[in-house]
Design an enzyme around this catalytic site. Structure first.
Site, PDB file in Angstrom:
ATOM      1  N   ASP A 198      46.871  34.956  40.186  1.00 52.84           N
ATOM      2  CA  ASP A 198      46.643  35.145  38.757  1.00 52.84           C
ATOM      3  C   ASP A 198      45.169  35.466  38.563  1.00 52.84           C
ATOM      4  OD1 ASP A 198      46.073  34.834  36.066  1.00 52.84           O
ATOM      5  OD2 ASP A 198      47.097  32.904  35.851  1.00 52.84           O
ATOM      6  N   GLN A 201      41.561  35.191  34.683  1.00 51.83           N
ATOM      7  CA  GLN A 201      40.224  34.659  34.416  1.00 51.83           C
ATOM      8  C   GLN A 201      39.158  35.213  35.354  1.00 51.83           C
ATOM      9  OE1 GLN A 201      39.352  32.829  31.831  1.00 51.83           O
ATOM     10  NE2 GLN A 201      41.465  32.808  31.095  1.00 51.83           N
ATOM     11  N   LYS A 224      41.150  40.152  28.380  1.00 48.03           N
ATOM     12  CA  LYS A 224      40.091  39.333  28.969  1.00 48.03           C
ATOM     13  C   LYS A 224      38.931  40.212  29.454  1.00 48.03           C
ATOM     14  CE  LYS A 224      43.069  35.717  29.348  1.00 48.03           C
ATOM     15  NZ  LYS A 224      43.007  34.453  28.606  1.00 48.03           N
TER      16      LYS A 224
END
Length: 404
Positions: A198, A201, A224
């Site tokens: 993932d 971030q 993001k």
């Protein structure tokens, strides 16, 4: 040279006020802000190119198709995928994870094992729980320690020949911890397991090279990375994407349809049913152009400077505790004031124009580990400043004075 004052001029929203105070935006881990250069691309698309793609012979359709596919090539180059068709457009990270989980429901069986980490966002927990319920596979968890780091020795004892999938975030959204994904990928591959990372971030802060990582799947969201909401990508190795069945049926993902049988289109279209977020894909390409123009090395260095400054300033406040103290972390600080609920701190900060996130950050197992209801999370981007951090610190002091 990196000049934050010039960069801030690219972001119109940073000049607005909230509750009569200049906006201090420290909720970048939830969504980043959008520069004018990307906003202009969105306006330009709807002003000049708006049409459905891939199917039309008319000029607008062909122009929109070209822009959309050019963006795919930009994304391929940015993440260093071997092939453009290994880049699958999605609605975001959650969509990409669910696409892979759905595909593996045809592969896994009872007795197989899946490993996730204790640092995961709910989006990287719930789909695997659902997958285990469908297939009979079991879910194992890599534990964490008090610093907010994964216990890698425990991972090495968990993984075995029954492990088929390993899922881990590159960077924790709740704590900012940078996980040792290179080691995790290597160990998983030694037992023949696939790995999904993932990257929601990590992608705003570093530039991952999916070939160098040798990762099987990598998922990101545009919002993001200075792009729009509602679009992201799944990178998958060609061999794996060919093994997985389509996630959705509909237009675009087919080669031939009859009432007797349907054959599916080649990659990437096999996983891109229906009319996509065309403008979003094009704007994602523009956002990647923008961030690369700023430079990811410069972004990382500057954000590390902000992290150190904010950490030192906040720790001067008596009764403030930071959660997530790994040596390897990015510009996220999760903290609490002793005896004060994080929601109350966040509400007072909002009155002062400071936007932070409060709660469990879709990472409730982390909060359960620390035995807390949640944290105040301040997350910094390359357009933030030390003077904004000073405003945050003074706001936290004021909240402590009012609520103690």
């Amino acid at each position: 040279m990196f000049k934050v004052e010039n960069i801030r001029k690219d972001f119109p929203i940073l000049s607005r006020q909230v509750n009569g105070k200049p906006l201090v935006y420290f909720d970048n881990a939830a969504t980043s802000q959008t520069p004018q250069q990307v906003i202009d691309v969105i306006v330009d698309y709807y002003s000049n190119y708006n049409a459905n793609i891939h199917r039309g012979v008319h000029a607008l359709s062909q122009e929109a198709t070209d822009l959309y596919e050019q963006a795919r090539y930009k994304i391929q180059a940015h993440f260093n995928a071997k092939h453009a068709h290994e880049i699958i457009y999605t609605s975001g990270t959650t969509h990409g994870i669910n696409l892979v989980a759905n595909g593996f429901s045809t592969i896994l069986k009872k007795g197989d094992e899946i490993i996730v980490s204790a640092l995961e966002h709910h989006s990287n927990i719930v789909p695997w729980q659902m997958l285990c319920e469908r297939t009979g596979a079991s879910l194992k968890v890599i534990p964490m320690n008090q610093n907010g780091e994964l216990e890698i020795k425990a991972f090495e004892t968990l993984i075995n020949q029954n492990t088929k999938l390993v899922f881990v975030n590159h960077i924790s959204n709740a704590l900012g911890t940078i996980n040792p994904i290179e080691h995790i990928i290597k160990k998983a591959h030694e037992v023949g397991a696939a790995v999904l990372v993932d990257g929601a971030q990590s992608s705003p802060h570093i530039k991952p090279d999916v070939q160098a990582l040798d990762v099987d799947f990598y998922v990101v969201s545009a919002h993001k990375m200075c792009g729009p909401t509602g679009v992201g990508v799944l990178y998958g190795k060609e061999d794996w994407l060919n093994k997985l069945p389509p996630y959705q049926g509909g237009g675009e993902m087919i080669a031939e349809v009859t009432f007797e049988k349907t054959t599916y289109a080649a990659l990437p279209h096999k996983f891109e049913a229906g009319t996509p977020n065309i403008c979003g894909g094009i704007a994602f390409g523009a956002a990647i152009d923008y961030m690369n123009a700023v430079g990811f090395d410069a972004i990382a260095a500057y954000e590390h400077e902000l992290l150190k400054y904010a950490t030192n300033k906040l720790l001067e406040i008596e009764g403030l505790k930071i959660y997530g103290t790994s040596k390897h972390k990015t510009s996220v600080i999760s903290f609490n004031l002793e005896g004060i609920h994080p929601y109350d701190v966040g509400t007072i900060l909002d009155k002062l124009g400071v936007a932070v996130r409060t709660g469990h950050h879709c990472a409730q197992p982390i909060m359960d580990y620390f035995k807390i209801p949640g944290t105040v999370r301040a997350s910094f981007a390359f357009y933030n400043t030390k003077s904004e951090i000073d405003i945050l610190v003074e706001g936290v002091k004021k909240a402590k004075m009012m609520l103690s």
